[in-house]
Design a protein around this motif. Sequence first.
Motif, short mmCIF file in Angstrom:
data_model
loop_
_atom_site.label_atom_id
_atom_site.label_comp_id
_atom_site.label_asym_id
_atom_site.label_seq_id
_atom_site.Cartn_x
_atom_site.Cartn_y
_atom_site.Cartn_z
N GLU A 21 0.80 -1.23 0.00
CA GLU A 21 0.00 0.00 0.00
C GLU A 21 0.84 1.28 0.00
O GLU A 21 0.32 2.38 0.24
CB GLU A 21 -0.98 0.02 1.18
CG GLU A 21 -1.96 -1.15 1.17
CD GLU A 21 -2.95 -1.09 2.30
OE1 GLU A 21 -2.97 -0.08 3.04
OE2 GLU A 21 -3.69 -2.06 2.48
N ALA A 22 2.13 1.17 -0.27
CA ALA A 22 2.99 2.37 -0.30
C ALA A 22 2.67 3.22 -1.53
O ALA A 22 2.17 2.74 -2.54
CB ALA A 22 4.46 1.96 -0.31
N GLU A 23 2.96 4.52 -1.41
CA GLU A 23 2.72 5.45 -2.51
C GLU A 23 4.06 6.07 -2.94
O GLU A 23 4.80 6.60 -2.11
CB GLU A 23 1.75 6.55 -2.09
CG GLU A 23 0.35 6.03 -1.77
CD GLU A 23 -0.60 7.15 -1.39
OE1 GLU A 23 -0.14 8.30 -1.24
OE2 GLU A 23 -1.81 6.87 -1.24
N PHE A 24 4.34 6.00 -4.25
CA PHE A 24 5.57 6.54 -4.82
C PHE A 24 5.22 7.58 -5.87
O PHE A 24 4.46 7.29 -6.81
CB PHE A 24 6.41 5.43 -5.45
CG PHE A 24 6.80 4.33 -4.51
CD1 PHE A 24 8.00 4.39 -3.83
CD2 PHE A 24 5.98 3.22 -4.32
CE1 PHE A 24 8.38 3.38 -2.96
CE2 PHE A 24 6.34 2.20 -3.46
CZ PHE A 24 7.55 2.27 -2.77
N THR A 25 5.77 8.78 -5.73
CA THR A 25 5.49 9.85 -6.69
C THR A 25 6.80 10.48 -7.17
O THR A 25 7.63 10.91 -6.35
CB THR A 25 4.60 10.94 -6.07
OG1 THR A 25 3.38 10.35 -5.60
CG2 THR A 25 4.26 12.02 -7.10
#
Length: 201
Positions: A21-25
Amino acid sequence: MDTFIEEEFVEKDFTTVEFREAEFTNCVFFRCRFRGCHLEEISTVRCQFIDCDFTGAHLNASSHNGSSFTNCLFSAANLFVAVFRECKMTGTDFAEASLDGVTIDGGDWSYTNLRYANLAKQKLQGIKLAEADLTEANLEKTDLRNADLTRCRLSKAKLNGADLRGANLEGVDFKSMVVKGARMDMSQAVSFLRSYGAKVE
Protein backbone atom coordinates in the motif's frame (compact mmCIF):
# COMPACT_ATOMS: atom_id res chain seq x y z
CA MET A 1 1.06 3.76 4.71
CA ASP A 2 4.55 4.74 3.49
CA THR A 3 4.86 7.69 1.12
CA PHE A 4 7.89 8.44 -1.07
CA ILE A 5 8.15 11.66 -3.09
CA GLU A 6 10.97 12.58 -5.50
CA GLU A 7 13.40 10.09 -3.99
CA GLU A 8 16.16 8.33 -5.92
CA PHE A 9 17.46 4.81 -5.30
CA VAL A 10 20.48 3.31 -7.07
CA GLU A 11 21.27 -0.43 -6.97
CA LYS A 12 19.27 -0.93 -3.78
CA ASP A 13 18.17 -4.42 -2.73
CA PHE A 14 14.58 -4.33 -1.45
CA THR A 15 14.16 -8.11 -1.43
CA THR A 16 13.25 -8.33 2.26
CA VAL A 17 11.34 -5.02 2.43
CA GLU A 18 7.54 -4.87 2.44
CA PHE A 19 5.93 -1.93 0.65
CA ARG A 20 2.29 -2.97 0.85
CA GLU A 21 0.00 0.00 0.00
CA ALA A 22 2.99 2.37 -0.30
CA GLU A 23 2.72 5.45 -2.51
CA PHE A 24 5.57 6.54 -4.82
CA THR A 25 5.49 9.85 -6.69
CA ASN A 26 8.20 11.10 -9.09
CA CYS A 27 10.73 8.60 -7.73
CA VAL A 28 13.62 7.03 -9.65
CA PHE A 29 14.86 3.47 -9.17
CA PHE A 30 17.99 2.42 -11.07
CA ARG A 31 19.06 -1.24 -11.11
CA CYS A 32 17.17 -2.00 -7.92
CA ARG A 33 16.10 -5.50 -6.82
CA PHE A 34 12.55 -6.29 -5.74
CA ARG A 35 12.81 -10.08 -6.04
CA GLY A 36 9.87 -11.69 -4.20
CA CYS A 37 9.05 -8.30 -2.66
CA HIS A 38 5.54 -7.63 -1.34
CA LEU A 39 4.25 -4.67 -3.36
CA GLU A 40 0.53 -5.39 -3.12
CA GLU A 41 -1.70 -2.37 -3.71
CA ILE A 42 1.20 0.06 -4.17
CA SER A 43 0.68 3.21 -6.20
CA THR A 44 3.27 4.76 -8.49
CA VAL A 45 2.82 8.12 -10.20
CA ARG A 46 5.34 9.33 -12.82
CA CYS A 47 8.06 7.09 -11.38
CA GLN A 48 10.99 5.62 -13.32
CA PHE A 49 12.17 2.04 -12.86
CA ILE A 50 15.26 1.37 -14.96
CA ASP A 51 16.81 -2.12 -15.26
CA CYS A 52 15.02 -3.24 -12.10
CA ASP A 53 14.39 -6.87 -11.12
CA PHE A 54 10.85 -7.77 -9.97
CA THR A 55 11.28 -11.53 -10.30
CA GLY A 56 8.58 -13.27 -8.25
CA ALA A 57 7.36 -9.96 -6.80
CA HIS A 58 3.77 -9.56 -5.61
CA LEU A 59 2.15 -6.58 -7.32
CA ASN A 60 -1.46 -7.65 -6.93
CA ALA A 61 -3.90 -4.75 -7.27
CA SER A 62 -1.05 -2.26 -7.76
CA SER A 63 -1.72 0.97 -9.68
CA HIS A 64 0.71 2.77 -11.99
CA ASN A 65 0.01 6.12 -13.62
CA GLY A 66 2.43 7.63 -16.12
CA SER A 67 5.30 5.56 -14.72
CA SER A 68 8.01 3.86 -16.77
CA PHE A 69 9.46 0.37 -16.34
CA THR A 70 12.21 0.15 -18.95
CA ASN A 71 14.26 -3.01 -19.43
CA CYS A 72 12.84 -4.44 -16.21
CA LEU A 73 12.33 -8.11 -15.33
CA PHE A 74 8.92 -9.30 -14.10
CA SER A 75 9.62 -13.01 -14.45
CA ALA A 76 7.00 -15.05 -12.52
CA ALA A 77 5.70 -11.85 -10.88
CA ASN A 78 2.08 -11.65 -9.76
CA LEU A 79 0.31 -8.73 -11.47
CA PHE A 80 -3.24 -9.90 -10.80
CA VAL A 81 -5.68 -6.97 -11.38
CA ALA A 82 -2.77 -4.49 -11.59
CA VAL A 83 -3.48 -1.26 -13.49
CA PHE A 84 -1.08 0.47 -15.91
CA ARG A 85 -2.24 3.84 -17.27
CA GLU A 86 -0.11 5.52 -19.95
CA CYS A 87 3.02 3.71 -18.76
CA LYS A 88 6.24 3.15 -20.70
CA MET A 89 7.25 -0.52 -20.52
CA THR A 90 9.77 -0.77 -23.36
CA GLY A 91 12.13 -3.74 -23.28
CA THR A 92 10.54 -5.24 -20.17
CA ASP A 93 10.29 -9.03 -19.74
CA PHE A 94 7.05 -10.57 -18.42
CA ALA A 95 8.06 -14.21 -18.84
CA GLU A 96 5.69 -16.45 -16.85
CA ALA A 97 4.17 -13.43 -15.08
CA SER A 98 0.54 -13.62 -13.98
CA LEU A 99 -1.33 -10.95 -15.92
CA ASP A 100 -4.86 -12.16 -15.19
CA GLY A 101 -7.27 -9.28 -14.76
CA VAL A 102 -4.61 -6.67 -15.56
CA THR A 103 -5.76 -3.32 -16.99
CA ILE A 104 -3.59 -1.68 -19.66
CA ASP A 105 -4.75 1.81 -20.59
CA GLY A 106 -2.53 3.16 -23.38
CA GLY A 107 1.21 3.51 -23.10
CA ASP A 108 4.27 2.12 -24.87
CA TRP A 109 4.81 -1.65 -24.57
CA SER A 110 7.25 -1.92 -27.46
CA TYR A 111 9.96 -4.61 -27.37
CA THR A 112 8.32 -6.32 -24.39
CA ASN A 113 8.33 -10.08 -23.85
CA LEU A 114 4.68 -11.12 -23.49
CA ARG A 115 5.04 -14.71 -24.69
CA TYR A 116 2.08 -16.88 -23.60
CA ALA A 117 0.45 -13.87 -21.85
CA ASN A 118 -3.28 -13.99 -21.30
CA LEU A 119 -4.60 -10.68 -22.63
CA ALA A 120 -7.98 -11.95 -23.76
CA LYS A 121 -10.79 -9.38 -23.92
CA GLN A 122 -8.40 -6.55 -23.07
CA LYS A 123 -9.06 -3.04 -24.36
CA LEU A 124 -5.73 -2.14 -25.96
CA GLN A 125 -6.79 0.56 -28.40
CA GLY A 126 -3.90 2.71 -29.57
CA ILE A 127 -1.30 0.87 -27.52
CA LYS A 128 2.26 0.63 -28.86
CA LEU A 129 3.43 -2.97 -29.17
CA ALA A 130 6.03 -2.52 -31.90
CA GLU A 131 8.39 -5.51 -32.09
CA ALA A 132 6.87 -7.01 -28.94
CA ASP A 133 6.99 -10.81 -28.57
CA LEU A 134 3.43 -12.11 -28.28
CA THR A 135 4.21 -15.66 -29.33
CA GLU A 136 1.31 -17.96 -28.35
CA ALA A 137 -0.34 -15.12 -26.42
CA ASN A 138 -4.09 -15.21 -25.89
CA LEU A 139 -5.58 -12.16 -27.59
CA GLU A 140 -9.05 -13.56 -28.15
CA LYS A 141 -11.70 -10.84 -28.41
CA THR A 142 -9.06 -8.22 -27.57
CA ASP A 143 -9.65 -4.68 -28.85
CA LEU A 144 -6.49 -3.71 -30.76
CA ARG A 145 -7.95 -0.93 -32.86
CA ASN A 146 -5.31 1.59 -33.98
CA ALA A 147 -2.61 -0.26 -32.04
CA ASP A 148 0.99 -0.23 -33.31
CA LEU A 149 1.86 -3.89 -33.95
CA THR A 150 4.77 -3.16 -36.31
CA ARG A 151 6.93 -6.29 -36.69
CA CYS A 152 5.23 -7.78 -33.66
CA ARG A 153 5.88 -11.53 -33.21
CA LEU A 154 2.49 -13.22 -33.17
CA SER A 155 3.41 -16.82 -33.96
CA LYS A 156 0.52 -19.08 -32.85
CA ALA A 157 -1.11 -16.13 -31.06
CA LYS A 158 -4.85 -16.53 -30.64
CA LEU A 159 -6.59 -13.59 -32.25
CA ASN A 160 -10.02 -15.18 -32.59
CA GLY A 161 -12.63 -12.43 -32.48
CA ALA A 162 -10.01 -9.70 -31.96
CA ASP A 163 -10.61 -6.24 -33.44
CA LEU A 164 -7.59 -5.21 -35.52
CA ARG A 165 -9.15 -2.37 -37.49
CA GLY A 166 -6.77 0.53 -37.95
CA ALA A 167 -3.86 -1.31 -36.34
CA ASN A 168 -0.40 -1.05 -37.93
CA LEU A 169 0.47 -4.62 -38.95
CA GLU A 170 3.55 -3.83 -41.03
CA GLY A 171 6.02 -6.70 -40.96
CA VAL A 172 3.61 -9.09 -39.19
CA ASP A 173 3.58 -12.71 -40.37
CA PHE A 174 -0.12 -13.35 -41.04
CA LYS A 175 0.48 -17.03 -41.70
CA SER A 176 1.59 -17.66 -38.13
CA MET A 177 -1.54 -16.24 -36.48
CA VAL A 178 -4.93 -17.71 -35.62
CA VAL A 179 -7.33 -15.03 -36.87
CA LYS A 180 -10.66 -16.82 -37.19
CA GLY A 181 -13.40 -14.27 -36.57
CA ALA A 182 -10.97 -11.36 -36.22
CA ARG A 183 -12.16 -8.00 -37.53
CA MET A 184 -9.92 -6.30 -40.10
CA ASP A 185 -10.18 -3.21 -42.24
CA MET A 186 -9.91 -3.40 -46.03
CA SER A 187 -6.15 -2.74 -46.29
CA GLN A 188 -5.40 -5.40 -43.65
CA ALA A 189 -7.62 -7.90 -45.42
CA VAL A 190 -5.76 -7.24 -48.66
CA SER A 191 -2.37 -7.73 -46.95
CA PHE A 192 -3.67 -10.93 -45.37
CA LEU A 193 -4.80 -12.34 -48.72
CA ARG A 194 -1.53 -11.37 -50.42
CA SER A 195 0.46 -13.16 -47.71
CA TYR A 196 -1.24 -16.35 -48.93
CA GLY A 197 -0.38 -15.61 -52.54
CA ALA A 198 -3.70 -14.15 -53.64
CA LYS A 199 -3.75 -11.53 -56.37
CA VAL A 200 -5.94 -8.66 -55.26
CA GLU A 201 -7.01 -6.26 -57.97
